[in-house]
Write a protein that holds these residues in place. Structure first.
Motif, PDB file in Angstrom:
ATOM      1  N   PHE A  52       0.817  -1.175   0.240  1.00 13.45           N
ATOM      2  CA  PHE A  52       0.358  -0.012   0.012  1.00 13.45           C
ATOM      3  C   PHE A  52       0.918   1.243   0.316  1.00 13.45           C
ATOM      4  O   PHE A  52       1.779   1.134   0.249  1.00 13.45           O
ATOM      5  N   PRO A  56       1.773   2.833   8.653  1.00 15.93           N
ATOM      6  CA  PRO A  56       2.396   3.057   9.538  1.00 15.93           C
ATOM      7  C   PRO A  56       3.365   2.626  10.544  1.00 15.93           C
ATOM      8  O   PRO A  56       3.178   1.269  10.654  1.00 15.93           O
ATOM      9  N   ALA A 106      -6.346  16.157  12.606  1.00 16.20           N
ATOM     10  CA  ALA A 106      -6.163  17.721  11.665  1.00 16.20           C
ATOM     11  C   ALA A 106      -7.336  18.617  11.087  1.00 16.20           C
ATOM     12  O   ALA A 106      -7.801  20.153  11.046  1.00 16.20           O
ATOM     13  N   THR A 107      -8.394  18.116  11.290  1.00 18.67           N
ATOM     14  CA  THR A 107      -9.754  18.345  10.686  1.00 18.67           C
ATOM     15  C   THR A 107     -10.294  19.974  11.463  1.00 18.67           C
ATOM     16  O   THR A 107     -10.318  20.537  11.243  1.00 18.67           O
ATOM     17  N   PHE A 130      -5.741  16.988   0.339  1.00 16.33           N
ATOM     18  CA  PHE A 130      -6.991  16.397   0.848  1.00 16.33           C
ATOM     19  C   PHE A 130      -7.786  17.398   1.147  1.00 16.33           C
ATOM     20  O   PHE A 130      -7.685  18.342   1.735  1.00 16.33           O
ATOM     21  N   ASP A 201      -1.956  25.104   6.280  1.00 17.49           N
ATOM     22  CA  ASP A 201      -2.541  23.334   6.018  1.00 17.49           C
ATOM     23  C   ASP A 201      -0.799  22.723   6.216  1.00 17.49           C
ATOM     24  O   ASP A 201      -0.431  22.701   4.602  1.00 17.49           O
ATOM     25  N   HIS A 204       1.583  18.037   5.877  1.00 14.15           N
ATOM     26  CA  HIS A 204       2.862  17.187   5.473  1.00 14.15           C
ATOM     27  C   HIS A 204       3.619  17.382   5.911  1.00 14.15           C
ATOM     28  O   HIS A 204       4.328  16.643   5.697  1.00 14.15           O
ATOM     29  N   SER A 225      -0.869  17.363  10.984  1.00 10.00           N
ATOM     30  CA  SER A 225      -1.445  16.413  11.180  1.00 10.00           C
ATOM     31  C   SER A 225      -0.984  14.968  11.006  1.00 10.00           C
ATOM     32  O   SER A 225       0.531  14.826  11.152  1.00 10.00           O
ATOM     33  N   HIS A 227      -2.334  11.582  11.867  1.00 11.34           N
ATOM     34  CA  HIS A 227      -2.869  10.622  11.139  1.00 11.34           C
ATOM     35  C   HIS A 227      -1.824   9.099  10.865  1.00 11.34           C
ATOM     36  O   HIS A 227      -0.486   9.391  10.619  1.00 11.34           O
ATOM     37  N   LYS A 230       1.013   9.499   8.427  1.00 12.76           N
ATOM     38  CA  LYS A 230       1.942  10.449   8.503  1.00 12.76           C
ATOM     39  C   LYS A 230       2.868   9.811   8.724  1.00 12.76           C
ATOM     40  O   LYS A 230       3.604   8.641   9.148  1.00 12.76           O
ATOM     41  N   ARG A 356      -1.052   5.873  -4.979  1.00 14.06           N
ATOM     42  CA  ARG A 356      -2.327   6.792  -4.597  1.00 14.06           C
ATOM     43  C   ARG A 356      -2.824   7.843  -5.576  1.00 14.06           C
ATOM     44  O   ARG A 356      -1.650   8.211  -5.958  1.00 14.06           O
ATOM     45  N   TYR A 358      -2.813  10.636  -5.535  1.00 17.02           N
ATOM     46  CA  TYR A 358      -3.185  12.301  -3.771  1.00 17.02           C
ATOM     47  C   TYR A 358      -2.678  13.312  -5.389  1.00 17.02           C
ATOM     48  O   TYR A 358      -1.930  13.027  -5.632  1.00 17.02           O
TER      49      TYR A 358
HETATM   50  N1  T4K Z   1      -5.069  18.644   4.871  1.00 17.63           N
HETATM   51  C1  T4K Z   1      -3.596  17.282   4.224  1.00 17.63           C
HETATM   52  C2  T4K Z   1      -3.691  18.417   3.394  1.00 17.63           C
HETATM   53  C3  T4K Z   1      -4.227  16.532   4.918  1.00 17.63           C
HETATM   54  O1  T4K Z   1      -3.520  15.688   3.818  1.00 17.63           O
HETATM   55  C4  T4K Z   1      -5.223  15.603   5.871  1.00 17.63           C
HETATM   56  C5  T4K Z   1      -5.451  13.972   5.213  1.00 17.63           C
HETATM   57  C6  T4K Z   1      -5.103  16.243   6.664  1.00 17.63           C
HETATM   58  C7  T4K Z   1      -5.729  17.882   6.369  1.00 17.63           C
HETATM   59  C8  T4K Z   1      -6.753  15.891   7.521  1.00 17.63           C
HETATM   60  O2  T4K Z   1      -6.142  15.054   8.582  1.00 17.63           O
HETATM   61  P1  T4K Z   1      -6.507  14.266   9.433  1.00 17.63           P
HETATM   62  O3  T4K Z   1      -8.229  15.041  10.309  1.00 17.63           O
HETATM   63  O4  T4K Z   1      -6.719  13.348   8.713  1.00 17.63           O
HETATM   64  O5  T4K Z   1      -5.590  14.515  10.761  1.00 17.63           O
HETATM   65  C9  T4K Z   1      -5.673   9.581   4.513  1.00 17.63           C
HETATM   66  C10 T4K Z   1      -5.757  10.262   5.238  1.00 17.63           C
HETATM   67  O6  T4K Z   1      -6.584   9.677   6.677  1.00 17.63           O
HETATM   68  C11 T4K Z   1      -5.357  11.639   6.073  1.00 17.63           C
HETATM   69  O7  T4K Z   1      -5.573  11.951   6.689  1.00 17.63           O
HETATM   70  C12 T4K Z   1      -4.830  12.035   5.031  1.00 17.63           C
HETATM   71  N2  T4K Z   1      -4.702  13.703   4.785  1.00 17.63           N
HETATM   72  C13 T4K Z   1      -5.370  11.583   3.328  1.00 17.63           C
HETATM   73  C14 T4K Z   1      -3.950  12.131   2.426  1.00 17.63           C
HETATM   74  O8  T4K Z   1      -4.656   9.861   3.613  1.00 17.63           O
HETATM   75  P2  T4K Z   1      -6.864   7.862   2.808  1.00 17.63           P
HETATM   76  O9  T4K Z   1      -8.775   7.738   2.099  1.00 17.63           O
HETATM   77  O10 T4K Z   1      -5.912   7.803   1.371  1.00 17.63           O
HETATM   78  O11 T4K Z   1      -6.539   6.514   3.807  1.00 17.63           O
HETATM   79  P3  T4K Z   1      -6.276   5.499   3.759  1.00 17.63           P
HETATM   80  O12 T4K Z   1      -7.009   4.783   4.500  1.00 17.63           O
HETATM   81  O13 T4K Z   1      -6.678   4.911   2.208  1.00 17.63           O
HETATM   82  O14 T4K Z   1      -5.389   4.620   4.299  1.00 17.63           O
HETATM   83  C15 T4K Z   1      -4.186   4.394   2.629  1.00 17.63           C
HETATM   84  C16 T4K Z   1      -3.234   3.959   3.172  1.00 17.63           C
HETATM   85  O15 T4K Z   1      -2.757   3.305   3.905  1.00 17.63           O
HETATM   86  C17 T4K Z   1      -3.779   2.424   3.397  1.00 17.63           C
HETATM   87  O16 T4K Z   1      -4.701   2.072   1.578  1.00 17.63           O
HETATM   88  C18 T4K Z   1      -3.555   1.155   3.810  1.00 17.63           C
HETATM   89  C19 T4K Z   1      -2.300   2.128   4.769  1.00 17.63           C
HETATM   90  N3  T4K Z   1      -3.034   2.633   6.063  1.00 17.63           N
HETATM   91  C20 T4K Z   1      -4.383   2.824   6.695  1.00 17.63           C
HETATM   92  C21 T4K Z   1      -4.208   3.009   7.581  1.00 17.63           C
HETATM   93  C22 T4K Z   1      -5.667   4.298   8.545  1.00 17.63           C
HETATM   94  C23 T4K Z   1      -2.837   1.147   7.425  1.00 17.63           C
HETATM   95  O17 T4K Z   1      -1.791   0.646   6.396  1.00 17.63           O
HETATM   96  N4  T4K Z   1      -3.925   1.341   8.865  1.00 17.63           N
HETATM   97  C24 T4K Z   1      -3.861   2.019   8.869  1.00 17.63           C
HETATM   98  O18 T4K Z   1      -4.214   2.160  10.542  1.00 17.63           O
HETATM   99  O19 T4K Z   1      -6.625   9.329   3.202  1.00 17.63           O
END
Ligand code: T4K
Length: 414
Positions: A52, A56, A106-107, A130, A201, A204, A225, A227, A230, A356, A358
């Protein structure tokens, strides 16, 4: 006081709740995690496991356990407890910034940052981010005004900001996209001239330095963030960085419902607090963050070396005066590459590699935004083109060099 080990705590739970089949629940959860691991490839990597975009970083569990015991002992779970205070102090030093206010993500931190500055009307921002960046504006009753990005940095283009300023503009909300600093000097100059606030913001940008200083020192406020995906993660988490203790005090109140004391509130706050669990985890993570970044640096270098001779693949340059954190590895698929970005995306997925796109689609193309005049595609040509061409390749500290080689091979083979 003697602290019960976790196993003992679990046995106590079992004894207290005989009617709840806790062991069965744990067994069911174990099975669910096992199937999730199979589905996401979060187990040890081998040729058959999916890869992926990120995985993390986790510190040794043994180092987290004593901190958990401490929480069990004190029963301070949240509301600015000792781990929360300690993580704020350590991050202030680690990042080289005056004030850090922790958040649950971060949101909510972005929403509180906008409230702390008492903004109204229009806020100039980038469509190439994002969706949380602009969502924070809409949640706050503010109107995003999208401005195109610079083709080299993919960040908000300062040369286009002034044309978007109206009497209703109160702030600029740029993003240090992929951790690459915005043109902070040019943005500061425009903001000063038009008396606008600047909120970065910086989701990253953990650990990113610009001309020898943390990039988080620029603007009125910067939002990080933490998350899971990150560079520095606390499972979920975030922070606002600011210069002034009085502003931190205001932010701390706003993230705690606005409470000033037991009976009064300073304004419409929300619950944005980071829990002691996340803060304790952050303290352990912080011990390893430099190591994690150096792992990322190696992956970054391997990609750059392997991709440099492939026609039609452009890596984003690292600017010389900056220390980057290698949060992402975006490539741009140029017109002279043999296949489209989406064809390459599919080809990688077919062999179990999941990059991805992004940031595709652009925020301005989502239904909540597309009717805004500033969302019109012809006004955002660089952002629109970048969203069609970008692919973020897998990058994380312990990514196996063989997998990096496999990714490069697939890209070279199209
Ligand atoms: N501003 C910016 C510029 C941002 O990029 C973001 C978040 C925010 C604000 C808001 O921050 P937060 O409120 O989230 O703190 C992900 C993240 O959820 C998001 O935090 C991040 N940016 C964004 C760029 O990427 P998704 O929908 O792509 O996540 P997801 O679940 O598809 O994860 C990507 C890959 O990571 C998965 O394919 C597998 C891996 N993964 C993910 C998680 C959650 C793991 O291996 N374990 C995990 O626990 O959004």
């Amino acid at each position: 006081m003697q602290i019960a080990p976790l196993e003992t705590a679990r046995a106590v739970e079992d004894a207290r709740l005989p009617e709840l089949p806790v062991q069965a629940t744990l067994r069911r959860l174990e099975r669910e995690f096992a199937s999730l691991l199979g589905a996401t490839g979060a187990e040890a990597e081998n040729a058959d496991e999916p890869v992926f975009v990120t995985r993390p970083f986790l510190p040794p569990l043994e180092e987290f356990e004593p901190l958990l015991r401490r929480i069990w002992q004190t029963r301070i779970l949240t509301n600015g407890g000792p781990f929360h205070r300690e993580l704020e102090a350590q991050l202030t030093t680690h990042l080289g910034v005056p004030q850090v206010a922790l958040f649950n993500n971060a949101t909510t931190a972005l929403i509180v940052a906008l409230r702390a500055l008492d903004l109204s009307g229009e806020v100039i921002t980038t469509p190439y981010s994002f969706v949380a960046t602009s969502h924070a504006l809409l949640w706050s009753g503010l109107t995003p005004v999208f401005v195109d990005i610079n083709p080299v940095t993919l960040n908000l283009d300062p040369a286009r900001i002034e044309a978007a300023i109206t009497p209703r503009t109160t702030a600029i909300l740029p993003v240090h996209c992929y951790g690459r600093p915005c043109d902070v000097e040019a943005i500061a100059e425009i903001a000063a001239r038009h008396r606008l606030k600047v909120i970065y913001d910086a989701a990253h940008a953990f650990g990113v330095r610009h001309r020898g200083r943390s990039v988080l020192n620029h603007g009125d406020l910067s939002v990080l963030s933490f998350h899971a995906t990150k560079v520095f993660n606390t499972f979920e988490g975030g922070a606002i960085v600011c210069a002034d203790p009085a502003m931190k005090d205001r932010i701390d109140k706003l993230k705690n419902f606005g409470f000033d004391d037991e009976t009064s509130v300073i304004g419409v706050g929300l619950n944005g607090k980071m829990s002691e669990l996340n803060a304790a985890f952050g303290l352990v993570q912080l011990r390893y963050v430099e190591e994690a970044m150096s792992g990322r640096r190696k992956v970054d270098a391997a990609y750059r070396k392997g991709l440099q001779t492939i026609t039609g693949i452009r890596c984003l340059d690292a600017a010389e005066e900056e220390t980057t954190n290698h949060a992402y590895f975006p490539i741009l698929i140029e017109p002279d590459y043999p296949v489209s970005r989406d064809a390459l995306y599919d080809a990688l997925k077919r062999v179990g590699i999941h990059p991805r796109r992004y940031f595709y689609p652009l925020i301005s193309d989502f239904p909540a935004y597309r009717t805004l005049p500033s969302a019109r595609r012809e006004r955002l040509p660089i952002a629109a083109e970048s969203a069609e061409r970008v692919l973020c390749l897998p990058i994380y500290p312990d990514l196996d060099p063989d997998i990096v080689a496999r990714v490069i091979e697939v890209i070279a083979a199209q």
